[in-house]
Structure formats: structure tokens, C-alpha cells
Design a protein around this motif. Structure first.
Motif, PDB file in Angstrom:
ATOM      1  N   ARG A  48      41.318   5.969  10.346  1.00 18.90           N
ATOM      2  CA  ARG A  48      40.334   5.097   9.728  1.00 18.90           C
ATOM      3  C   ARG A  48      39.552   4.425  10.851  1.00 18.90           C
ATOM      4  N   LEU A  49      38.239   4.653  10.854  1.00 14.25           N
ATOM      5  CA  LEU A  49      37.385   4.125  11.906  1.00 14.25           C
ATOM      6  C   LEU A  49      36.397   3.136  11.312  1.00 14.25           C
ATOM      7  N   LYS A  50      36.080   2.084  12.075  1.00 13.77           N
ATOM      8  CA  LYS A  50      35.038   1.135  11.695  1.00 13.77           C
ATOM      9  C   LYS A  50      33.799   1.500  12.493  1.00 13.77           C
ATOM     10  N   LEU A  51      32.831   2.125  11.801  1.00  9.98           N
ATOM     11  CA  LEU A  51      31.656   2.675  12.468  1.00  9.98           C
ATOM     12  C   LEU A  51      30.383   2.081  11.895  1.00  9.98           C
ATOM     13  N   SER A  52      29.363   2.021  12.736  1.00  4.79           N
ATOM     14  CA  SER A  52      28.033   1.665  12.249  1.00  4.79           C
ATOM     15  C   SER A  52      27.436   2.908  11.579  1.00  4.79           C
ATOM     16  N   ALA A  53      26.338   2.718  10.868  1.00  7.80           N
ATOM     17  CA  ALA A  53      25.675   3.852  10.215  1.00  7.80           C
ATOM     18  C   ALA A  53      25.266   4.892  11.249  1.00  7.80           C
ATOM     19  N   ARG A  54      24.784   4.448  12.413  1.00  9.01           N
ATOM     20  CA  ARG A  54      24.432   5.379  13.482  1.00  9.01           C
ATOM     21  C   ARG A  54      25.676   6.074  14.023  1.00  9.01           C
ATOM     22  N   GLY A  55      26.797   5.378  14.074  1.00 13.55           N
ATOM     23  CA  GLY A  55      28.046   5.986  14.530  1.00 13.55           C
ATOM     24  C   GLY A  55      28.528   7.081  13.595  1.00 13.55           C
ATOM     25  N   ILE A  56      28.344   6.890  12.280  1.00 13.39           N
ATOM     26  CA  ILE A  56      28.721   7.910  11.298  1.00 13.39           C
ATOM     27  C   ILE A  56      27.870   9.157  11.498  1.00 13.39           C
ATOM     28  N   LYS A  57      26.574   8.979  11.751  1.00 14.38           N
ATOM     29  CA  LYS A  57      25.693  10.123  11.995  1.00 14.38           C
ATOM     30  C   LYS A  57      26.091  10.837  13.284  1.00 14.38           C
ATOM     31  N   THR A  58      26.536  10.084  14.292  1.00 10.48           N
ATOM     32  CA  THR A  58      26.977  10.672  15.546  1.00 10.48           C
ATOM     33  C   THR A  58      28.217  11.528  15.334  1.00 10.48           C
TER      34      THR A  58
END
Length: 78
Positions: A48-58
Motif C-alpha cells: 500500500r503506497l501513499k502517492l500523488s496523482a503524478r506518482g500514480i501516473k509514474t
């Protein structure tokens, strides 16, 4: 540290809210942090990762294995 992306390192920015009468009040600009669950095939488990929207796209672009390697290189425990 709740508004912090594990992959990109995005964190809140600070600035001012300016009203119509031009009075200023300090505020936070939080990144769009989402909690996302990924299957990690090399370890046969979910992470389970806490990601920003840009991190999810990455993660969608480079893959979960490379993303977890980058997160661990930053010194974050996954």
C-alpha cells in the motif's frame, strides 16, 4: 508528513489566500495524495503506497517493480 508522496517526494507548498479586498491569509497547497494498493510479484504480496496523482501516473509508466526500487532508494520502507 501525511501530505507527502512516497515516490515523487511531493509535499505541501505554502502561500497566501488573497481576498477580493486584497487581504492576505496564509494557506497550504496540499498535493493530491491517494492511498493505492499494488501487487508486487517479486515478493508475492500487496503493498500500500501513499502517492500523488503524478506518482500514480509514474507507476503506470515505469511499472511497480521500478517504482518500489526508487522508493527504497530514497530510504522509505515499503
Amino acid at each position: 508528513m501525511s501530505a507527502h508522496c512516497m515516490l515523487t517526494g511531493a509535499q505541501p507548498g505554502f502561500g497566501n489566500t488573497i481576498s477580493h479586498s486584497h487581504r492576505r491569509h496564509s494557506r497550504r497547497f496540499d498535493p493530491n495524495i491517494q492511498s493505492k494498493r499494488y501487487w508486487l510479484p517479486s515478493e508475492s504480496r500487496h503493498v500500500r503506497l501513499k502517492l500523488s496523482a503524478r506518482g500514480i501516473k509514474t507507476v503506470d509508466t515505469i511499472g511497480i517493480e521500478a517504482a518500489v526500487a526508487r522508493i527504497r532508494a530514497r530510504g522509505v520502507r515499503v
